[in-house]
Design a protein around this motif. Structure first.
Motif, PDB file in Angstrom:
ATOM      1  N   ASN A  23       5.346  21.329  16.117  1.00  0.00           N
ATOM      2  CA  ASN A  23       6.051  20.157  16.662  1.00  0.00           C
ATOM      3  C   ASN A  23       5.726  19.734  17.975  1.00  0.00           C
ATOM      4  O   ASN A  23       4.690  20.117  18.489  1.00  0.00           O
ATOM      5  CB  ASN A  23       7.577  20.322  16.938  1.00  0.00           C
ATOM      6  N   ASN A  24       6.370  19.011  18.714  1.00  0.00           N
ATOM      7  CA  ASN A  24       6.059  18.379  20.000  1.00  0.00           C
ATOM      8  C   ASN A  24       6.043  19.272  20.924  1.00  0.00           C
ATOM      9  O   ASN A  24       5.325  19.220  22.080  1.00  0.00           O
ATOM     10  CB  ASN A  24       6.866  16.906  20.429  1.00  0.00           C
ATOM     11  N   GLU A  25       6.859  20.396  20.783  1.00  0.00           N
ATOM     12  CA  GLU A  25       6.956  21.506  21.905  1.00  0.00           C
ATOM     13  C   GLU A  25       5.897  22.550  21.662  1.00  0.00           C
ATOM     14  O   GLU A  25       5.801  23.644  22.042  1.00  0.00           O
ATOM     15  CB  GLU A  25       8.214  21.922  22.173  1.00  0.00           C
ATOM     16  N   GLY A  26       4.825  22.421  20.378  1.00  0.00           N
ATOM     17  CA  GLY A  26       4.116  23.355  20.182  1.00  0.00           C
ATOM     18  C   GLY A  26       4.714  24.474  19.309  1.00  0.00           C
ATOM     19  O   GLY A  26       3.863  25.637  18.938  1.00  0.00           O
ATOM     20  N   LYS A  27       5.682  24.303  18.930  1.00  0.00           N
ATOM     21  CA  LYS A  27       6.455  25.453  17.968  1.00  0.00           C
ATOM     22  C   LYS A  27       5.976  25.454  16.439  1.00  0.00           C
ATOM     23  O   LYS A  27       5.753  24.377  16.095  1.00  0.00           O
ATOM     24  CB  LYS A  27       7.909  25.169  17.851  1.00  0.00           C
ATOM     25  N   LYS A  28       5.589  26.557  15.913  1.00  0.00           N
ATOM     26  CA  LYS A  28       4.839  26.657  14.524  1.00  0.00           C
ATOM     27  C   LYS A  28       5.904  26.594  13.390  1.00  0.00           C
ATOM     28  O   LYS A  28       6.727  27.288  13.477  1.00  0.00           O
ATOM     29  CB  LYS A  28       3.934  27.582  14.469  1.00  0.00           C
ATOM     30  N   PHE A  29       5.681  25.936  12.611  1.00  0.00           N
ATOM     31  CA  PHE A  29       6.478  25.803  11.538  1.00  0.00           C
ATOM     32  C   PHE A  29       5.520  26.062   9.997  1.00  0.00           C
ATOM     33  O   PHE A  29       4.538  25.468   9.876  1.00  0.00           O
ATOM     34  CB  PHE A  29       7.259  24.671  11.180  1.00  0.00           C
ATOM     35  N   ALA A  30       5.936  27.101   9.228  1.00  0.00           N
ATOM     36  CA  ALA A  30       5.073  27.165   8.003  1.00  0.00           C
ATOM     37  C   ALA A  30       6.090  26.868   6.914  1.00  0.00           C
ATOM     38  O   ALA A  30       7.066  27.443   6.735  1.00  0.00           O
ATOM     39  CB  ALA A  30       4.668  28.821   7.784  1.00  0.00           C
ATOM     40  N   LEU A  31       5.719  25.712   6.171  1.00  0.00           N
ATOM     41  CA  LEU A  31       6.470  25.243   5.057  1.00  0.00           C
ATOM     42  C   LEU A  31       5.704  25.603   3.823  1.00  0.00           C
ATOM     43  O   LEU A  31       4.475  25.640   3.726  1.00  0.00           O
ATOM     44  CB  LEU A  31       6.603  23.660   5.225  1.00  0.00           C
TER      45      LEU A  31
END
Length: 499
Positions: A118-126
Motif C-alpha cells: 500500500n502507500n505506506e509500504g505495508k505488504k499484503f499477500a493475497l
C-alpha cells in the motif's frame, strides 16, 4: 566589509558591537544607502528558480505520461502472466485499480499468490481476493472460474479488515464458483505421493482435485450453500469418491457431520458476498463502468497451452477471461502481458533457460524469488524469447509490463534465449508440445552487457542506463510488442512508463 565579528582593521570587535567605531560607521552608511544584492547572488537565485521550474515541469510531465499510459487502456482490460507465474502481476493490477470500477479474478484459486504494497509500504499477500481491494473505490469480483476455499477466503478478509481495509459491499463471489474443500487438499497430497518421482510439483492447495470434481460433475458450488438441506448429501458424495480412489483417505460419518456444521457457519457469513457476477459484470459494462481482469498463474502453466502435465488446472490465458467471468470476447479491449526481465519457475517441469550455480543464486537472492504461497525457492533463468513469443501469439497482448528489471543490476553480462535447436541442430519453428523434445533443446543465446548500477530509485525512462534501454529495446524487437511499463522495485511508485 570585514568578516562578521571583526573590525575593518582586522582586530576582533568588542563583545558590545555597538561600541565598535567601525560598526557605528557602517550603521550610518547602511541607514543612508539602499543595500544592493550582489549580482552573483541574483544570478544564483535565477538559476535556482529556473532549475526548480524545470524540475517541477518534469514531475508534472512524468505524472501526465503515467496517467495517459494507465488511463488510456480500454474499458475492459486484462493483466495476464506470460511465463510460469510469479511475474508481479499484482502490482500493475493494484496501480490500474485506481482507474477502474471493477477488478475481477477469472480463474485459479488460493494457489495464486500476489504480493502488493500500500502507500505506506505495508505488504499484503493475497491468494483469492483480487489485488484491487487496496483501492477503496474499486469493487472486487471473484468470478465463476475461480475455485474458492472459504477458510482461506475469510482469513484474507480478516487480515485486510484488521489492517483497515473494508471489504463489505466491495467484494463479491460468484454463485457459480466451485467450492474447494479441505478434502481436496488431502487428495492433492495423496496424488503427489502416488506419483513419487513423477510429481507435478503442485502447491497442494487442492486446486487440481477441485477442478477434477468440477469436470466430473460432482463438485459443489457457492450457490449450494443456500440449500443446506441437500448440502450434506452432495458433500458425502465427494468424501465417498475420495475414499474409494485413495487408500490413504479415511473418514468417518462424524467428520462429514463436522464439515457440514462448519459450512453452515460459512454459508451465513458468505451470504452478503454472494452475487450473480455474470449479470453484475455485464450490467456494469453497459453502464460504461471500467472492468479490470486479474489473471492468476500464467500462460506457460495453462492447461491447454502450457508445459502439460506440469501445469495448473485452469486456463490463465486470454480464453479464461470469457469462460471465467461470462463476458463476450468482443468486449475485451487491451490485454497487458506481464513478463519478468528474466524468468522463474516453481515446481517440476522442463525449463530450457534455467541457470544453475552462482548466477542462478544471485538472481534468486536479488529478486527474493521464493513462492508467495508456499515459500519454495523458485528456479531462476534467463529470459526465454521462444516461450514469450508463443505466449504473445496465444494472448494477443497490446503491451508488455516488464518487471524486476532492477534485479538484473547484479550481473555484468546478461543473456536472452532467442531460439531453440533440436537434436539435429535445426532451429525449431515453434514452441514444442512434446516435453521430451522441449527437454532436449539447445538454447541459442544473445549476450548483452549489463549496467551494474542501482536503478531502483529511477522513475523516468530517460534516466535508465543505456545498457538497460538496449535490453528493453532488444526484447521489443524480438517479440514485436511494446514494453510500456517497466518495474524497478516492489513499491507502487517503482514503475517507469516508456513513452
Amino acid at each position: 566589509m570585514a568578516a562578521a565579528g571583526y573590525c575593518v582593521s582586522g582586530a576582533r570587535c568588542p563583545s558590545q558591537a555597538a561600541a565598535c567605531p567601525d560598526f557605528q560607521a557602517l550603521g550610518n552608511v547602511g541607514r543612508s544607502l539602499k543595500i544592493q544584492v550582489p549580482e552573483r547572488t541574483q544570478i544564483t537565485r535565477q538559476r535556482f528558480e529556473v532549475r526548480a521550474s524545470i524540475a517541477s515541469s518534469e514531475v508534472a510531465e512524468k505524472k501526465s505520461v503515467a496517467e495517459d499510459a494507465y488511463s488510456s487502456l480500454s474499458q475492459v482490460c486484462a493483466v495476464l502472466g506470460t511465463q510460469w507465474g510469479d511475474e508481479g502481476k499484482g502490482k500493475l493490477v493494484d496501480i490500474l485499480a485506481e482507474r477502474y470500477d471493477i477488478v475481477a479474478r477469472c480463474q485459479g484459486g488460493s494457489n495464486a499468490g500476489h504480493t502488493i504494497y500500500n502507500n505506506e509500504g505495508k505488504k499484503f499477500a493475497l491468494h483469492l481476493i483480487p489485488s484491487g481491494i487496496l483501492n477503496e473505490n474499486a469493487v472486487c469480483v471473484v468470478g465463476n472460474g475461480v475455485v474458492v476455499h472459504l477458510p482461506t477466503f475469510f482469513e484474507e478478509v480478516n487480515r485486510l479488515e484488521t489492517s483497515g481495509v473494508d471489504c463489505k459491499g466491495r467484494l463479491f463471489v460468484s454463485d457459480r464458483a466451485h467450492l474447494l474443500f479441505d478434502l481436496h487438499q488431502t487428495v492433492d497430497g495423496l496424488r503427489e505421493a502416488e506419483l513419487k518421482g513423477s510429481m507435478i510439483g503442485t502447491t497442494k492447495r487442492g486446486i487440481g482435485p477441485c477442478y477434477a470434481s468440477k469436470a466430473i460433475r460432482n463438485g459443489l458450488r457457492v450457490s449450494d450453500l443456500r440449500h443446506m438441506d441437500t448440502f450434506q448429501e452432495k458433500l458425502a458424495n465427494l468424501f465417498w469418491d475420495a475414499a474409494s480412489r485413495f487408500k490413504g483417505f479415511d473418514y468417518e460419518e462424524k467428520q462429514l457431520d463436522a464439515e457440514v456444521e462448519r459450512y453452515k457457519v460459512f454459508a451465513d457469513r458468505l451470504e452478503p458476498y454472494i452475487a450473480d457476477t455474470v449479470q453484475y459484470v455485464n450490467q456494469a459494462y453497459h453502464q460504461k463502468k471500467r472492468v479490470l481482469v486479474e489473471g492468476g498463474q500464467a500462460t506457460m502453466l495453462d492447461m491447454d497451452f502450457g508445459t502439460y502435465p506440469f501445469v495448473t488446472s485452469s486456463n490463465p490465458s486470454a480464453g479464461g477471461i470469457c469462460t471465467g467471468l461470462g463476458i463476450a470476447p468482443k468486449l475485451i479491449g487491451d490485454i497487458v502481458g506481464v513478463v519478468k526481465a528474466y524468468s522463474t519457475r516453481v515446481g517440476a517441469g522442463p525449463y530450457p533457460t534455467e541457470v544453475h550455480g552462482d548466477i542462478g543464486d544471485k538472481i534468486r537472492d536479488a529478486g527474493y524469488e521464493f513462492g508467495t504461497t508456499t515459500g519454495r525457492p523458485r528456479r531462476c533463468g534467463w529470459l526465454d524469447i521462444v516461450a514469450l513469443n508463443y505466449s504473445c501469439q496465444i494472448n494477443g497482448f497490446s503491451y508488455l509490463n516488464m518487471t524486476k528489471l532492477d534485479v538484473l543490476s547484479c550481473l555484468p553480462v546478461l543473456k536472452i534465449g532467442v531460439a531453440y535447436k533440436g537434436k539435429d541442430g535445426k532451429v525449431l519453428s515453434s514452441f514444442p508440445a512434446d516435453l521430451q523434445t522441449l527437454g532436449e533443446v539447445e538454447v541459442e543465446y544473445e549476450e548483452i552487457s549489463g549496467w551494474e548500477v542501482d536503478i531502483s530509485k529511477l522513475r523516468s525512462y530517460r534516466d535508465l542506463p543505456s545498457a538497460a534501454k538496449r535490453y528493453i529495446d532488444r526484447v521489443e524487437s524480438l517479440v514485436g510488442i511494446p514494453v510500456r511499463f517497466i518495474g524497478v522495485g516492489p513499491g507502487r511508485d517503482a514503475m517507469i512508463i516508456k513513452d
